[in-house]
Scaffold this motif. Structure first.
Motif, PDB file in Angstrom:
ATOM      1  N   THR A  86       0.827  -1.215   0.000  1.00  0.00           N
ATOM      2  CA  THR A  86       0.000   0.000   0.000  1.00  0.00           C
ATOM      3  C   THR A  86       0.860   1.263   0.000  1.00  0.00           C
ATOM      4  O   THR A  86       0.358   2.355  -0.285  1.00  0.00           O
ATOM      5  CB  THR A  86      -0.924   0.009   1.221  1.00  0.00           C
ATOM      6  OG1 THR A  86      -0.136  -0.130   2.413  1.00  0.00           O
ATOM      7  CG2 THR A  86      -1.932  -1.135   1.155  1.00  0.00           C
ATOM      8  N   ALA A  87       2.178   1.124   0.309  1.00  0.00           N
ATOM      9  CA  ALA A  87       3.077   2.274   0.269  1.00  0.00           C
ATOM     10  C   ALA A  87       3.232   2.817  -1.147  1.00  0.00           C
ATOM     11  O   ALA A  87       3.662   3.967  -1.332  1.00  0.00           O
ATOM     12  CB  ALA A  87       4.442   1.890   0.842  1.00  0.00           C
ATOM     13  N   LEU A  88       2.884   1.993  -2.152  1.00  0.00           N
ATOM     14  CA  LEU A  88       2.995   2.450  -3.536  1.00  0.00           C
ATOM     15  C   LEU A  88       1.968   3.512  -3.880  1.00  0.00           C
ATOM     16  O   LEU A  88       2.111   4.215  -4.880  1.00  0.00           O
ATOM     17  CB  LEU A  88       2.827   1.258  -4.492  1.00  0.00           C
ATOM     18  CG  LEU A  88       3.999   0.295  -4.647  1.00  0.00           C
ATOM     19  CD1 LEU A  88       3.588  -0.890  -5.503  1.00  0.00           C
ATOM     20  CD2 LEU A  88       5.184   1.022  -5.277  1.00  0.00           C
ATOM     21  N   VAL A  89       0.917   3.634  -3.061  1.00  0.00           N
ATOM     22  CA  VAL A  89      -0.156   4.574  -3.386  1.00  0.00           C
ATOM     23  C   VAL A  89       0.376   5.995  -3.496  1.00  0.00           C
ATOM     24  O   VAL A  89       0.060   6.728  -4.450  1.00  0.00           O
ATOM     25  CB  VAL A  89      -1.281   4.491  -2.329  1.00  0.00           C
ATOM     26  CG1 VAL A  89      -2.325   5.583  -2.570  1.00  0.00           C
ATOM     27  CG2 VAL A  89      -1.948   3.126  -2.359  1.00  0.00           C
ATOM     28  N   LYS A  90       1.219   6.405  -2.543  1.00  0.00           N
ATOM     29  CA  LYS A  90       1.761   7.778  -2.574  1.00  0.00           C
ATOM     30  C   LYS A  90       2.617   7.992  -3.811  1.00  0.00           C
ATOM     31  O   LYS A  90       2.553   9.048  -4.463  1.00  0.00           O
ATOM     32  CB  LYS A  90       2.559   8.051  -1.311  1.00  0.00           C
ATOM     33  CG  LYS A  90       1.703   8.165  -0.049  1.00  0.00           C
ATOM     34  CD  LYS A  90       2.547   8.564   1.149  1.00  0.00           C
ATOM     35  CE  LYS A  90       1.674   8.726   2.392  1.00  0.00           C
ATOM     36  NZ  LYS A  90       2.473   9.129   3.589  1.00  0.00           N
ATOM     37  N   LYS A 216      -0.411  -9.764   6.548  1.00  0.00           N
ATOM     38  CA  LYS A 216       0.212  -8.713   7.352  1.00  0.00           C
ATOM     39  C   LYS A 216      -0.267  -7.348   6.863  1.00  0.00           C
ATOM     40  O   LYS A 216      -0.658  -7.194   5.708  1.00  0.00           O
ATOM     41  CB  LYS A 216       1.739  -8.809   7.276  1.00  0.00           C
ATOM     42  CG  LYS A 216       2.305  -8.703   5.870  1.00  0.00           C
ATOM     43  CD  LYS A 216       3.819  -8.896   5.878  1.00  0.00           C
ATOM     44  CE  LYS A 216       4.386  -8.816   4.464  1.00  0.00           C
ATOM     45  NZ  LYS A 216       5.865  -9.019   4.462  1.00  0.00           N
ATOM     46  N   PRO A 217      -0.232  -6.324   7.724  1.00  0.00           N
ATOM     47  CA  PRO A 217      -0.696  -4.989   7.323  1.00  0.00           C
ATOM     48  C   PRO A 217       0.195  -4.408   6.224  1.00  0.00           C
ATOM     49  O   PRO A 217       1.341  -4.811   6.045  1.00  0.00           O
ATOM     50  CB  PRO A 217      -0.590  -4.171   8.614  1.00  0.00           C
ATOM     51  CG  PRO A 217      -0.553  -5.189   9.718  1.00  0.00           C
ATOM     52  CD  PRO A 217       0.132  -6.378   9.152  1.00  0.00           C
ATOM     53  N   GLY A 218      -0.381  -3.450   5.488  1.00  0.00           N
ATOM     54  CA  GLY A 218       0.404  -2.764   4.466  1.00  0.00           C
ATOM     55  C   GLY A 218       0.399  -3.454   3.120  1.00  0.00           C
ATOM     56  O   GLY A 218       1.196  -3.116   2.249  1.00  0.00           O
ATOM     57  N   GLU A 219      -0.506  -4.431   2.931  1.00  0.00           N
ATOM     58  CA  GLU A 219      -0.584  -5.125   1.649  1.00  0.00           C
ATOM     59  C   GLU A 219      -2.006  -5.047   1.110  1.00  0.00           C
ATOM     60  O   GLU A 219      -2.975  -5.024   1.866  1.00  0.00           O
ATOM     61  CB  GLU A 219      -0.175  -6.590   1.788  1.00  0.00           C
ATOM     62  CG  GLU A 219       1.311  -6.788   2.081  1.00  0.00           C
ATOM     63  CD  GLU A 219       1.702  -8.252   2.142  1.00  0.00           C
ATOM     64  OE1 GLU A 219       2.903  -8.545   2.014  1.00  0.00           O
ATOM     65  OE2 GLU A 219       0.797  -9.106   2.299  1.00  0.00           O
TER      66      GLU A 219
END
Length: 856
Positions: A86-90, A216-219
């Motif tokens: 989800t870090a790719l969103v930014k 895990k969170p963040g995916e």
């Protein structure tokens, strides 16, 4: 030109004078064309409706970012992909041309309805995910209530709410597979509809979706992207590619929508329409025999008429043309009526489907040129082709035949036919035995089955003489003179009797084929469970389909701690590529697996597989060239590859699968964790009833899945078979109906040519009741011949299908004949024959005696 016009005028005059002769032909063509038209129109309408629905739902998504690696197992329309960060969103939002981006988390989640039962799960997927706040990126639209904003709040699609009796403000349980208590705060639609067909959907907050649906969170499963003004979908994808990691890809929103549409509706529509088209073919094949028989009888009855025409100067071509014109006129009119009827059937199903729980997407019927022209052409050609041989036979009528007193078709079976039929039968049996036993091949077996059907048709007149004598023997004692007359009438024209019965034989044969195959599948499942399942009870997920959420992986350890339980082991599912081919993995405790499953001979040890050991079935090991101590390289969906040492090779894979690894080995690569089956064995002295009750109490806290004994588990595993058979019986009812109409039409025409004979019988003392009985028993004998032949042919073809299917996999299929079901089929066929003769018998009994005697 003049001769052609004369043939047409003669045909039209004959049709006007003898309309009732072709009533059965008209109905047979009408029903066959209507079935075919309804299938094509319904398929086109469903396909167009789903296209529109998905187009509306995903119109705001211009690109989808997803993992580039996918592992596809046989039977799946889409593979298992690695998640994206989800870090790719930014990073994506900062890319030129991007207006907005949002993570999309997808997983399995099954809601419990207000009655305590799970909603869906037998077929279509039961999905759960996160609610996307951007309305253009979210395929779902709020129809009532609000979006989820706190832990435990969910939005569900309106169709799921209706089926489960749920509404806004209700609390229920969502299986993920761990039970999660949720409160419904909103109802949503998909593309303007209540949902994607029967698919259920539950949307949570992003935090809840990460907690329950991802390892895990963040995916996230994917990232949905919306383009800014002036940027096309392809331009957006081109701009995203340079900023994405190497194991992540971007595709256009249109491509993603097409994939999702094919996943949800494409496979279903393909199977559904193919099944209906197959049955349309069976219906038209049955109609072909009925139509051919009608024209054969009509031509036989016109022998003197056609001979007189020949004597007056008509050519063979004119006589043939006259018969074919009649067939063409009947074919065109009946096909046109069938076309209208088929469109009406499709419209009726469009209204009926929502009432029975299948939401047919709204919209006008889609009627393509193919849906109009193909049924018309098929109906016309079937009618014309069925009349071709009788027409040629009519053209060969000699002018001297006009002097004959009788025009009755008393054709018998020739030696040449008997010899040809026996040769064809022996060749078909050889092909069947080769394809089913020696060189196991579905294609070879199918070729043998088709040739066997042809052999039955060729041998029909030969077999009818013997069969009718045998089947009609009891009538001599039971019905006296009436029974003997009925039997002799059925024996009068063996070819006609065989042709009439063949239509019914085909329908009964297909019914028997599926009945035998269904019983064999059940017997196979029972034998598999008896042989391989050594436990006392099973906790299982749905037996078929993509729905359901599976079982909580925490349930097996909880059951294992019960004082009544000796061993409880859960079987999960994983996927990986082995030698470039996607294969299913069984994720479990291998050491405990051997205590509740009979794995046959085991080379090596199931203990100590650890994080880099694997157990392989004997069949798969032979196929891949593996043995204990060798190395198997597995490629997972997350892009990683790992060498596994084969530490055990086991003999039976029916329930355990071909590859077994530990949960420790699967943990780094897993997505949403779940079990599909938990096998439980009890300690000595614990009864099945007491142990099952204890397990059920523990399972209630984990979504209350079904706890079943061994026999119940085997029965539920084969639960889809009865549903399949019910559908088959319903579809084949039309074929059997056409066959019975053919029997009734043949009897009517035969009675017409025997009018004088019937008058004489009445004159010498036969009562109306005896006449009716004679005609009905003749109908029953013809139906009995067709039914017995169909049962025999269907039983043989069922055996062939079972043996051929056994060669396509590792499961040893068991052949089973269900005597009770086949007896019901036989009784239905014979009873239907009696009904087919009811109206002709009444008409025969009403004949005026003097007029009948005077008839030629």
């Amino acid at each position: 030109m003049t001769s052609t016009r004369a043939s047409v005028r003669l045909s039209i005059s004959s049709l006007r004078a003898h309309k009732r002769r072709f009533a059965g032909t008209f109905v047979a063509v009408l029903l066959g064309v209507a079935f075919l038209t309804g299938t094509l129109v319904m398929g086109d309408t469903l396909r167009a409706s789903f296209d529109t629905m998905f187009g509306n739902a995903t119109a705001g998504t211009d690109a989808v970012v997803r993992g580039s690696n996918a592992v596809t197992v046989a039977g799946e329309s889409q593979g298992t992909r690695q998640p994206v960060s989800t870090a790719l969103v930014k990073r994506i939002e900062q890319t030129p041309g991007v207006a907005a981006a949002a993570p999309d988390i997808q997983g399995a989640g099954q809601l419990i309805g207000s009655d305590g039962k799970p909603i869906g799960g037998q077929g279509p997927p039961t999905l759960a995910g996160n609610w996307i706040d951007d309305p253009k990126l979210n395929p779902y639209r709020l129809a009532a209530g609000r979006a989820p904003s706190a832990p435990g709040e969910v939005v569900i699609n309106r169709g799921t709410a209706d089926r489960g009796g749920l509404g806004i403000g209700d609390t229920t349980v969502l299986r993920t597979p761990d039970p999660v208590h949720v409160t419904i705060v909103g109802l949503a639609t998909f593309g303007g509809q209540d949902g994607m067909g029967q698919v259920t959907y539950t949307a949570m907050t992003q935090a809840d979706a990460e907690k329950y649906l991802t390892p895990k969170p963040g995916e996230a499963s994917t990232i949905q992207v919306r383009a800014g003004p002036g940027t096309s979908q392809q331009e957006l994808v081109d701009a995203l590619r340079p900023v994405l990691p190497k194991d992540v890809e971007a595709i256009t929103g249109q491509a993603s929508a097409a994939e999702n549409r094919d996943m949800i509706s494409g496979a279903f529509l393909s199977v559904f329409t193919t099944l209906l088209l197959v049955f349309s073919g069976i219906v038209l094949l049955v109609a072909t025999f009925s139509i051919h028989n009608t024209f054969a009888i009509v031509v036989a009855q016109r022998t003197r008429e056609n001979a007189l025409l020949r004597a007056l100067g008509a050519s063979r071509r004119q006589v043939v043309g006259s018969t074919l014109v009649e067939a063409a006129v009947v074919g065109v009119i009946a096909s046109a009526a069938g076309l209208a009827g088929g469109i009406g059937i499709a419209a009726g199903l469009q209204a009926l489907f929502p009432a029975v729980g299948f939401p047919f997407p709204e919209g006008a019927l889609v009627i393509s040129a193919v849906s109009l022209l193909l049924p018309l052409a098929v109906g016309f050609l079937v009618c014309l082709g069925s009349a071709l041989l009788p027409a040629v036979r009519a053209g060969r009528t000699a002018p001297l035949a006009a002097l004959r007193e009788s025009a009755v078709d008393d054709s018998a079976a020739s030696r040449a036919r008997a010899l040809a039929g026996l040769v064809l039968l022996m060749a078909s049996l050889g092909t069947i035995l080769t394809g089913a036993l020696a060189d196991v091949s579905v294609r070879l077996s199918a070729a043998g089955a088709v040739s066997a059907l042809a052999a039955f048709v060729v041998l029909g007149p030969v077999a009818s003489s013997y069969a009718v004598r045998l089947l009609g023997a009891p009538l001599d004692r039971l019905r006296g003179v009436t029974g003997r007359l009925a039997r002799r009438n059925a024996l009068r024209s063996p070819r006609r009797t065989a042709s009439t019965a063949t239509a019914l034989m085909i329908g009964v044969a297909v019914v028997s084929l599926f009945t035998v195959f269904g019983a064999s599948l059940k017997a196979t499942m029972n034998r598999t469970v008896d042989r391989s399942f050594a436990g006392d009870v099973a906790i299982s997920a749905p037996a078929f389909g993509a729905g359901g959420s599976g079982l909580s992986p925490r349930l097996a350890p909880a059951v294992d701690r019960l004082p009544e339980v000796a061993t409880a082991v859960g079987l999960g599912k994983g996927v990986a590529e082995v030698d470039g081919a996607g294969r299913a993995l069984t994720v479990t405790d291998p050491a405990a697996l051997g205590r509740v499953f009979d794995l046959g001979r085991v080379d090596g040890s199931l203990k100590g597989l650890g994080a880099n050991g694997i157990a392989v079935s004997d069949t798969e090991a032979g196929r891949r060239g593996l043995h204990t101590g060798s190395t198997a390289r597995l490629a997972f969906a997350d892009g990683t590859q790992q060498n596994f040492t084969v530490r055990a090779v086991y003999g039976r894979s029916e329930l355990a699968g071909d590859y077994v690894i530990t949960r420790l080995a699967w943990a780094p690569h897993r997505a949403q964790d779940s079990d599909s089956l938990i096998a439980v064995s009890f300690k000595p002295g614990v009864t099945t009833a007491d142990g099952k009750a204890s397990v059920a109490r523990t399972a209630a806290a984990y979504g209350n899945p079904d706890v079943q004994t061994r026999s119940e588990y085997a029965q539920s595993s084969a639960g889809g078979i009865d549903m399949m058979l019910t559908l088959v019986y319903a579809l084949l009812a039309l074929a059997v109906l056409i066959a019975l109409l053919g029997i009734a039409n043949t009897l009517t025409l035969a009675l017409h040519e025997r009018t004088g004979e019937l008058g004489l019988l009445r004159a010498v003392g036969q009562t109306r009741s005896q006449l009716r009985s004679m005609v009905r028993w003749e109908s029953v004998l013809v139906a009995a011949f067709g039914t017995v032949g169909g049962l025999l042919l269907g039983g043989v073809l069922g055996w062939v299908l079972v043996k051929a299917s056994a060669g396509t996999g590792d499961t040893a299929f068991a052949f089973a004949l269900p005597p009770l079901r086949l007896l019901v089929v036989a009784l239905v066929g014979i009873t239907a024959g009696a009904l087919a003769g009811w109206r002709p018998a009444r008409r025969a009994a009403r004949l005026d005696v003097l007029r009948a005697i005077a008839a030629e």
